[in-house]
Design an enzyme around this catalytic site. Structure first.
Site, PDB file in Angstrom:
ATOM      1  N   LYS A 136       0.886  -1.159   0.000  1.00 17.46           N
ATOM      2  CA  LYS A 136       0.000   0.000   0.000  1.00 17.46           C
ATOM      3  C   LYS A 136       0.926   1.212   0.000  1.00 17.46           C
ATOM      4  CE  LYS A 136      -2.911   2.868   2.893  1.00 17.46           C
ATOM      5  NZ  LYS A 136      -3.893   2.998   3.975  1.00 17.46           N
ATOM      6  N   ALA A 143      -9.654   5.212   3.310  1.00 12.47           N
ATOM      7  CA  ALA A 143      -9.629   6.357   4.225  1.00 12.47           C
ATOM      8  C   ALA A 143     -10.922   7.156   4.218  1.00 12.47           C
ATOM      9  CB  ALA A 143      -8.474   7.307   3.926  1.00 12.47           C
ATOM     10  N   GLY A 144     -11.340   7.529   5.423  1.00 18.11           N
ATOM     11  CA  GLY A 144     -12.475   8.420   5.594  1.00 18.11           C
ATOM     12  C   GLY A 144     -13.749   7.752   6.079  1.00 18.11           C
ATOM     13  N   GLY A 198      -8.521   8.794   8.990  1.00 24.79           N
ATOM     14  CA  GLY A 198      -8.933   8.810  10.392  1.00 24.79           C
ATOM     15  C   GLY A 198     -10.045   9.783  10.725  1.00 24.79           C
ATOM     16  N   ASN A 227      -9.770   1.318   8.812  1.00 24.35           N
ATOM     17  CA  ASN A 227      -9.116   0.919  10.058  1.00 24.35           C
ATOM     18  C   ASN A 227      -9.787   1.583  11.249  1.00 24.35           C
ATOM     19  OD1 ASN A 227      -7.385   0.414  12.235  1.00 24.35           O
ATOM     20  ND2 ASN A 227      -5.531   0.836  11.139  1.00 24.35           N
ATOM     21  N   THR A 228      -9.657   2.926  11.327  1.00 26.85           N
ATOM     22  CA  THR A 228     -10.103   3.647  12.516  1.00 26.85           C
ATOM     23  C   THR A 228     -11.586   3.440  12.816  1.00 26.85           C
ATOM     24  OG1 THR A 228      -8.459   5.320  11.940  1.00 26.85           O
ATOM     25  CG2 THR A 228     -10.040   5.909  13.640  1.00 26.85           C
TER      26      THR A 228
END
Lengths: 262, 79
Positions: free
Chosen positions: A103, A190-191, A164, A212-213
């Site tokens: 990545k 992301a987001g 995040g 992830n987050t």
């Protein structure tokens, strides 16, 4: 009997087939058992990892030993600000994890964590030439995505919102445009903040979602992992089913004739 | 012996490991790792010497000299 209408179709990137279209990060969980439980609940077959200097203060249990055969690794070059650093990090990742998948993240600003397109393209070209399977994290920009695909990226991974942030997909029209035009799979990276946003990414035409987050920092990460799995599957099914056109007026779904009292 | 030569002899030979200077003590990458309790079979570890990755199979025979910069990394949780 086919169950095609019930299940999601496999995703193929660079010749590797995935039954799950959800890729999950491994950072920021309350503890390692919750991370492992979330990985299981998500159904993911590929998890991300960072490459960092060893700690002189001693090391906790190895991530590689923890994950074992549960999933493929997708190492990242998170935090790198130049193509040179990202390329070395990718080479270290290949040695550490025995995978050519990377990545590729080259950021232009440590606060915004926004991609530096020039460095990203340069690093993509270098790593593709060196035999890597490159999945670049990039802007939600169809031109950048096209250039990355032309440079040999195996997929492109435009951001939905800043890393995040949990803001969801800030520019859904552009993500849809990227998906419609891309020659390689598009992974929304992301987001994402919650399951409906993961579903939206898939409905817009994304091939997969990387997050992830949204899971690791949820009140109940394992339950959110299951929600993300369901969201991604629902979104993929809806995308393949084809949504109805939007109309500006009501249209009855029940028959007009034979109404009682008329 | 000139003054400058004497000064050079007095300075201990150092290497840089993960950005920090330290005396040159280990002869090879393998020895440097062993001093940090990292076995050659450790999973998820990689080493670079002066910006180039040293494959695990070459740790034993790759020597370290004064002024070298070594990076020792491992896979960690990440997004």
């Amino acid at each position: 009997m086919t169950t095609d209408h019930k299940t999601t179709d496999p995703l193929v990137i660079a010749g590797r087939s995935f039954a799950s279209r959800l890729f999950l990060g491994t950072a920021g969980y309350p503890n390692r058992q919750v991370m492992l439980d979330a990985i299981a609940a998500s159904g993911t077959e590929m998890v991300t990892a960072a490459i960092r200097r060893i700690s002189l203060a001693g090391e906790e249990e190895s991530l590689v030993d923890l994950i074992g055969d549960r999933a493929h690794f997708l190492p990242n070059t998170a935090g790198c600000q130049t193509a040179r650093d990202a390329v070395l990090t990718a080479e270290l990742a290949r040695e550490a994890l025995g995978t050519t998948w990377i990545k590729l993240e080259v950021i232009g600003d440590r606060e915004l964590l926004y991609p530096d397109v020039e460095e990203l393209l340069r690093a993509t070209e270098t790593l593709v030439a060196a035999g890597f399977t490159v999945l670049p994290y990039c802007n939600d920009d169809p031109i950048t995505c096209r250039k990355l695909a032309d440079a040999g990226a195996a997929a492109v991974m435009p951001l939905g919102a800043p890393i995040g942030s949990g803001l969801g997909i800030c520019n859904p029209h552009m993500i849809e445009t990227i998906c419609a035009r891309s020659a390689v799979p598009v992974v929304l990276d992301a987001g994402i903040g919650t399951a409906s946003e993961a579903a939206l990414a898939m409905e817009l035409g994304c091939a997969a979602v990387l997050l992830n987050t949204a899971v690791s920092k949820a009140n109940d990460p394992v339950r959110m992992a299951a929600a993300m799995r369901a969201g991604v599957e629902a979104g993929r099914l809806a995308s393949r089913a084809g949504r109805i056109a939007r109309k500006r007026h009501a249209e009855p779904s029940s028959p007009q004739l034979g109404l009682v009292g008329t | 012996m000139t003054e400058s030569t004497a000064a050079r002899v007095a300075v201990p030979e150092t290497i840089t490991v993960n950005g920090s200077a330290e005396p040159l003590a280990a002869e090879t990458i393998a020895a440097l790792l062993a001093a940090r309790n990292i076995e050659s079979g450790a999973r998820g570890i990689a080493v670079a010497l002066n910006g180039r990755v040293v494959p695990r199979t070459a740790w034993d025979r790759t020597t370290i000299a004064a002024g070298d910069a070594v990076e020792i990394v491992r896979a960690r949780p990440g997004g």
